[in-house]
Design a protein around this motif. Sequence first.
Motif, short mmCIF file in Angstrom:
data_model
loop_
_atom_site.label_atom_id
_atom_site.label_comp_id
_atom_site.label_asym_id
_atom_site.label_seq_id
_atom_site.Cartn_x
_atom_site.Cartn_y
_atom_site.Cartn_z
N ALA A 162 0.84 -1.21 0.00
CA ALA A 162 0.00 0.00 0.00
C ALA A 162 0.88 1.25 0.00
N LYS A 163 1.91 1.24 0.84
CA LYS A 163 2.80 2.41 0.92
C LYS A 163 3.53 2.62 -0.41
N GLU A 164 4.02 1.52 -0.96
CA GLU A 164 4.74 1.64 -2.24
C GLU A 164 3.81 2.21 -3.33
N LEU A 165 2.58 1.74 -3.35
CA LEU A 165 1.64 2.21 -4.37
C LEU A 165 1.30 3.69 -4.16
N LEU A 166 1.15 4.10 -2.91
CA LEU A 166 0.85 5.52 -2.66
C LEU A 166 2.05 6.39 -3.05
N ASP A 167 3.26 5.91 -2.82
CA ASP A 167 4.45 6.65 -3.27
C ASP A 167 4.45 6.77 -4.79
N TRP A 168 4.09 5.67 -5.45
CA TRP A 168 4.03 5.69 -6.92
C TRP A 168 3.02 6.75 -7.38
N LEU A 169 1.87 6.77 -6.71
CA LEU A 169 0.81 7.72 -7.10
C LEU A 169 1.26 9.17 -6.88
N ALA A 170 1.95 9.39 -5.75
CA ALA A 170 2.42 10.76 -5.46
C ALA A 170 3.40 11.22 -6.54
N LYS A 171 4.20 10.29 -7.03
CA LYS A 171 5.20 10.65 -8.06
C LYS A 171 4.59 10.74 -9.46
N ASN A 172 3.67 9.84 -9.76
CA ASN A 172 3.22 9.70 -11.16
C ASN A 172 1.81 10.20 -11.44
N GLY A 173 1.05 10.46 -10.38
CA GLY A 173 -0.33 10.90 -10.59
C GLY A 173 -0.42 12.40 -10.79
N LYS A 174 -1.62 12.85 -11.18
CA LYS A 174 -1.84 14.30 -11.36
C LYS A 174 -2.21 14.95 -10.03
N ALA A 175 -2.94 14.20 -9.18
CA ALA A 175 -3.43 14.77 -7.91
C ALA A 175 -2.27 14.95 -6.93
N LYS A 176 -2.44 15.97 -6.07
CA LYS A 176 -1.48 16.16 -4.99
C LYS A 176 -1.90 15.24 -3.83
N ILE A 177 -0.97 14.45 -3.34
CA ILE A 177 -1.29 13.52 -2.25
C ILE A 177 -0.78 14.13 -0.94
N ILE A 178 -1.68 14.28 0.02
CA ILE A 178 -1.33 14.95 1.27
C ILE A 178 -1.62 14.04 2.46
N GLN A 179 -0.64 13.88 3.35
CA GLN A 179 -0.87 13.13 4.60
C GLN A 179 -1.45 14.06 5.63
N PHE A 180 -2.52 13.68 6.30
CA PHE A 180 -3.16 14.53 7.29
C PHE A 180 -3.04 13.88 8.66
N PRO A 181 -2.82 14.61 9.76
CA PRO A 181 -2.61 16.05 9.75
C PRO A 181 -1.22 16.38 9.22
N VAL A 182 -1.14 17.49 8.47
CA VAL A 182 0.17 17.92 7.99
C VAL A 182 0.96 18.40 9.20
N SER A 183 2.29 18.34 9.14
CA SER A 183 3.09 18.63 10.35
C SER A 183 2.73 20.01 10.90
N GLY A 184 2.64 20.06 12.23
CA GLY A 184 2.26 21.30 12.86
C GLY A 184 0.80 21.30 13.25
N GLU A 185 -0.02 20.47 12.59
CA GLU A 185 -1.43 20.39 12.94
C GLU A 185 -1.66 19.14 13.79
#
Length: 238
Positions: A213-236
């Motif tokens: 799952a992690k590897e696929l999400l990394d692939w998507l973050a690199k190769n997809g059009k959408a911005k992939i964001i982990q929530f909460p982002v640091s500081g929140e």
Amino acid sequence: MEWEEWEPFYLRIVREMGYSIEKDREAAQILRALLLEGDDYILREELKAVVGRRVYIFGAGPSLEEVLNKFDFSDGTLIAADGATSALLEFGLVPDIVVTDLDGRIPDLKIANDRGAFMVIHAHGDNIEKMGIYVPIFERILGTCQTEPLDIVYNFGGFTDGDRAAFLAEALGAEEVVLVGFDFGETVGRWSKPGLKEHSPMWESKRKKFAFAKELLDWLAKNGKAKIIQFPVSGEGG
Ligand SMILES: Nc1ncnc2c1ncn2[C@@H]1O[C@H](COP(=O)(O)OP(=O)(O)OP(=O)(O)O)[C@@H](O)[C@H]1O
Ligand SMILES: Nc1nc2c(c(=O)[nH]1)N=C(CO)CN2
Ligand SMILES: [Mg+2]
């Protein structure tokens, strides 16, 4: 993710997890037949109309509870990965879409569906029996599979319910995909399996699933059009 991009991941998954490609293919055909029989299936265009610019995808990690307590997610489309549906309902939220291979708490999935959620039901070699029992009880179903796509059974890529939901959001035009409760740590959230009473230590097959799952999400973050964001982002969220 196109089939040509997914196939090498899938072949590695099948080898590592010991799945049968033939059974996965059979499952896709069975889902297709069940959808045609029930006549309550939807096509990708109908689901695309539900997906907004920002999509929140809820995974079943232990952090989900605190985050649901603290933050408001009303500015996006809500997609629950299977077991996370139960957590959302506990907090009075109804997901717009549920992505499931039918091993979450079925009564909760049904409540979400009755309250308007669209169901994205995934066919694989190990849920054939469940599909036969439960596909007929749901409405507004989009079918997915992990082998070659069929006319009304789609394959957008992705393996576990959580990362598969992210690939779905990307394919349906989301520009921002916010992952909530995707801890992928050593603890599996209590919503992940109907039998779990509390958050539980990782077991071996789940560890392997999470690695893909992690590897696929990394692939998507690199190769997809959408911005992939982990929530909460640091500081929140502390
Ligand atoms: N720590 C975590 N515990 C549980 N789910 C997590 C965690 N971190 C991320 N997730 C994501 O949340 C999703 C929740 O789905 P769920 O556990 O109900 O089913 P699943 O993907 O079908 O897995 P399985 O087949 O092992 O039940 C997972 O698919 C995973 O992508
Ligand atoms: N054959 C098979 N395929 C899967 C399985 C599974 O248990 N068996 N679980 C999944 C969700 O984590 C996704 N795909
Ligand atoms: Mg599941």
